[in-house]
Scaffold this active site. Structure first.
Site, PDB file in Angstrom:
ATOM      1  N   ARG A 137       0.819  -1.223   0.000  1.00  0.00           N
ATOM      2  CA  ARG A 137       0.000   0.000   0.000  1.00  0.00           C
ATOM      3  C   ARG A 137       0.850   1.270   0.000  1.00  0.00           C
ATOM      4  O   ARG A 137       0.426   2.306   0.524  1.00  0.00           O
ATOM      5  CB  ARG A 137      -0.972   0.035   1.191  1.00  0.00           C
ATOM      6  CG  ARG A 137      -2.049  -1.024   1.143  1.00  0.00           C
ATOM      7  CD  ARG A 137      -3.210  -0.664   2.070  1.00  0.00           C
ATOM      8  NE  ARG A 137      -4.020  -1.843   2.348  1.00  0.00           N
ATOM      9  CZ  ARG A 137      -4.377  -2.261   3.560  1.00  0.00           C
ATOM     10  NH1 ARG A 137      -3.997  -1.580   4.625  1.00  0.00           N
ATOM     11  NH2 ARG A 137      -5.114  -3.333   3.702  1.00  0.00           N
ATOM     12  N   ARG A 166      -2.992   6.616   0.824  1.00  0.00           N
ATOM     13  CA  ARG A 166      -3.560   7.793   1.476  1.00  0.00           C
ATOM     14  C   ARG A 166      -2.628   8.518   2.438  1.00  0.00           C
ATOM     15  O   ARG A 166      -2.903   9.652   2.821  1.00  0.00           O
ATOM     16  CB  ARG A 166      -4.846   7.384   2.218  1.00  0.00           C
ATOM     17  CG  ARG A 166      -5.994   7.037   1.280  1.00  0.00           C
ATOM     18  CD  ARG A 166      -7.198   6.533   2.045  1.00  0.00           C
ATOM     19  NE  ARG A 166      -6.966   5.206   2.592  1.00  0.00           N
ATOM     20  CZ  ARG A 166      -7.796   4.590   3.446  1.00  0.00           C
ATOM     21  NH1 ARG A 166      -8.879   5.209   3.859  1.00  0.00           N
ATOM     22  NH2 ARG A 166      -7.522   3.378   3.887  1.00  0.00           N
ATOM     23  N   ARG A 186      -6.040  11.564  -6.354  1.00  0.00           N
ATOM     24  CA  ARG A 186      -7.330  10.881  -6.159  1.00  0.00           C
ATOM     25  C   ARG A 186      -8.493  11.876  -6.255  1.00  0.00           C
ATOM     26  O   ARG A 186      -9.537  11.568  -6.837  1.00  0.00           O
ATOM     27  CB  ARG A 186      -7.341  10.166  -4.809  1.00  0.00           C
ATOM     28  CG  ARG A 186      -8.654   9.442  -4.538  1.00  0.00           C
ATOM     29  CD  ARG A 186      -8.513   8.418  -3.460  1.00  0.00           C
ATOM     30  NE  ARG A 186      -9.812   8.001  -2.950  1.00  0.00           N
ATOM     31  CZ  ARG A 186      -9.986   6.985  -2.120  1.00  0.00           C
ATOM     32  NH1 ARG A 186      -8.961   6.276  -1.716  1.00  0.00           N
ATOM     33  NH2 ARG A 186     -11.184   6.659  -1.692  1.00  0.00           N
ATOM     34  N   ASP A 243      -6.667  -2.287  -7.912  1.00  0.00           N
ATOM     35  CA  ASP A 243      -7.407  -2.892  -6.805  1.00  0.00           C
ATOM     36  C   ASP A 243      -7.686  -4.341  -7.151  1.00  0.00           C
ATOM     37  O   ASP A 243      -7.929  -4.665  -8.322  1.00  0.00           O
ATOM     38  CB  ASP A 243      -8.729  -2.151  -6.566  1.00  0.00           C
ATOM     39  CG  ASP A 243      -9.383  -2.598  -5.265  1.00  0.00           C
ATOM     40  OD1 ASP A 243     -10.214  -3.519  -5.305  1.00  0.00           O
ATOM     41  OD2 ASP A 243      -9.029  -2.057  -4.203  1.00  0.00           O
ATOM     42  N   TYR A 298     -15.273 -11.537  -1.095  1.00  0.00           N
ATOM     43  CA  TYR A 298     -16.041 -10.345  -1.476  1.00  0.00           C
ATOM     44  C   TYR A 298     -17.206 -10.713  -2.397  1.00  0.00           C
ATOM     45  O   TYR A 298     -18.292 -10.145  -2.299  1.00  0.00           O
ATOM     46  CB  TYR A 298     -15.133  -9.342  -2.188  1.00  0.00           C
ATOM     47  CG  TYR A 298     -14.196  -8.605  -1.281  1.00  0.00           C
ATOM     48  CD1 TYR A 298     -14.616  -7.497  -0.546  1.00  0.00           C
ATOM     49  CD2 TYR A 298     -12.868  -9.016  -1.154  1.00  0.00           C
ATOM     50  CE1 TYR A 298     -13.739  -6.809   0.280  1.00  0.00           C
ATOM     51  CE2 TYR A 298     -11.984  -8.330  -0.322  1.00  0.00           C
ATOM     52  CZ  TYR A 298     -12.427  -7.243   0.392  1.00  0.00           C
ATOM     53  OH  TYR A 298     -11.564  -6.562   1.214  1.00  0.00           O
TER      54      TYR A 298
END
Length: 345
Positions: free
Chosen positions: A23, A27, A36, A73, A151
């Site tokens: 990652r 962020r 973003r 992703d 998921y």
């Protein structure tokens, strides 16, 4: 020009132990947040090769890591198989119509047909190959079939996995059919990433710990090994990293096998135990607890401890999972510089 990260994956001599962070394009970087915002939302960013390329390169320039990992992703795979993916604020990724029946599995696009739809990923890789420094490796990646299936079956992230695990114990045939279908897509997705220019590929099994150790091989690891074998049959020289999170008991029992190069060690697995069980067969990657990044002192302590165990042989520095969004950038830089300092030969 040789790439230090690729050399380390193949256990070739390197001037120091390379380092990157899961990652790392994310962020905690203000520059990432700006891009973003420009994209409008997370999925738009994944679908825009120009912007995805920009955020992939940011950690190399800002933090100084030795490899770039493709910005994308894991859920773009089920999305292109025909499941409608949304990222909802406060909830994360959501599939409105999770898989419940064999008919719904049959309706999904499979194999190379689904992999062919991920053109924006391959375009991002091609752009990156033009723009990355020659000595920096590019890591492609995928979620493992089990993690993707959770998921697809639950419809979103879960803490209990009760819908998946109900299927595992009461209708294992259906779960295996989902896993097989996803596995076939992932095989071609990985090959197409390599053909676009990925130097190394990593298979993440983020939710490995949801499966009891005695069932892990049947419902996850065997599918990951099958994907690795498929890649090696076509591109034997491309390094493959396997990263199943939370499987210390599986490692301790000597159940790890397969034709791959690097094993990612999560922060819950003692590095010394991983070295004892796997160090002869695989290069080890990891395994600092990501929350240590909140303290430079605790970061240095851990990096020195890992170096003492691994001695710079058959090792790649990384976190034992992804970097968190509120980690100070200065602390991430400190981690990278400390890894390089302690391992300089």
């Amino acid at each position: 020009m040789s790439k230090i990260f690729v050399d380390a994956c193949l256990r070739k001599p390197t001037p120091y132990t390379p380092v990157w962070m899961m990652r790392q394009a994310g962020r905690y970087l203000p520059e990432y947040m700006e891009v973003r915002a420009k994209a409008g939302n997370f999925l738009n960013l994944c679908h825009n090769p120009e912007l995805a390329c920009e955020v992939t390169i940011q950690p190399l320039d800002i933090v100084g890591v030795d490899a770039a990992i493709l910005f994308s992703d894991i859920l773009v795979i089920p999305n292109e198989m025909g499941m409608h993916l949304e990222f909802i604020k406060g909830e994360g990724p959501v599939f409105k119509d999770p898989i419940k029946t064999q008919a719904e599995v049959d309706a999904l696009l499979g194999g190379e047909d689904a992999a062919d739809k991920l053109t924006y990923v391959y375009e991002t890789i091609k752009l990156l190959k033009q723009r990355l420094p020659e000595d920096k490796a590019l890591i492609g990646f995928t979620g493992a079939p089990w993690t993707l299936a959770t998921y697809m079956i639950e419809g979103q992230g879960t803490k209990t996995y009760n819908v998946c695990k109900k299927m595992m114990y009461s209708n294992p045939e259906l779960l295996h059919n989902i896993l097989r279908k996803v596995t076939e897509v992932v095989k071609y997705y990985m090959i197409k990433q390599i053909e676009a220019g990925a130097d190394v590929v990593q298979i993440f099994d983020s939710w490995a710990a949801a499966i009891e150790p005695s069932m892990y091989d049947e419902f996850s690891w065997s599918y990951m090994v099958e994907i690795a074998e498929f890649i090696k049959s076509k591109y034997p020289d491309i390094p493959i990293i396997m990263f199943p999170k939370g499987v210390a008991a599986f490692i301790e029992r000597g159940l790890v096998y397969g034709n791959f190069d690097v094993f990612g060690v999560d922060w819950g697995t003692p590095m010394a135990m991983a070295k004892e069980k796997l160090g002869d067969k695989y290069v080890l990657q990891g395994n600092m607890e990501p929350c240590r990044l909140y303290s430079k002192e605790r970061t240095t302590q851990c990096v020195e401890g890992i170096q003492k165990i691994m001695q710079g042989e058959g090792h790649i520095f990384n976190l034992g999972h992804g970097i968190l969004p509120d980690v100070p950038v200065e602390n991430a830089k400190h981690f990278v510089s400390e890894c390089q300092r302690v391992s300089k030969k």
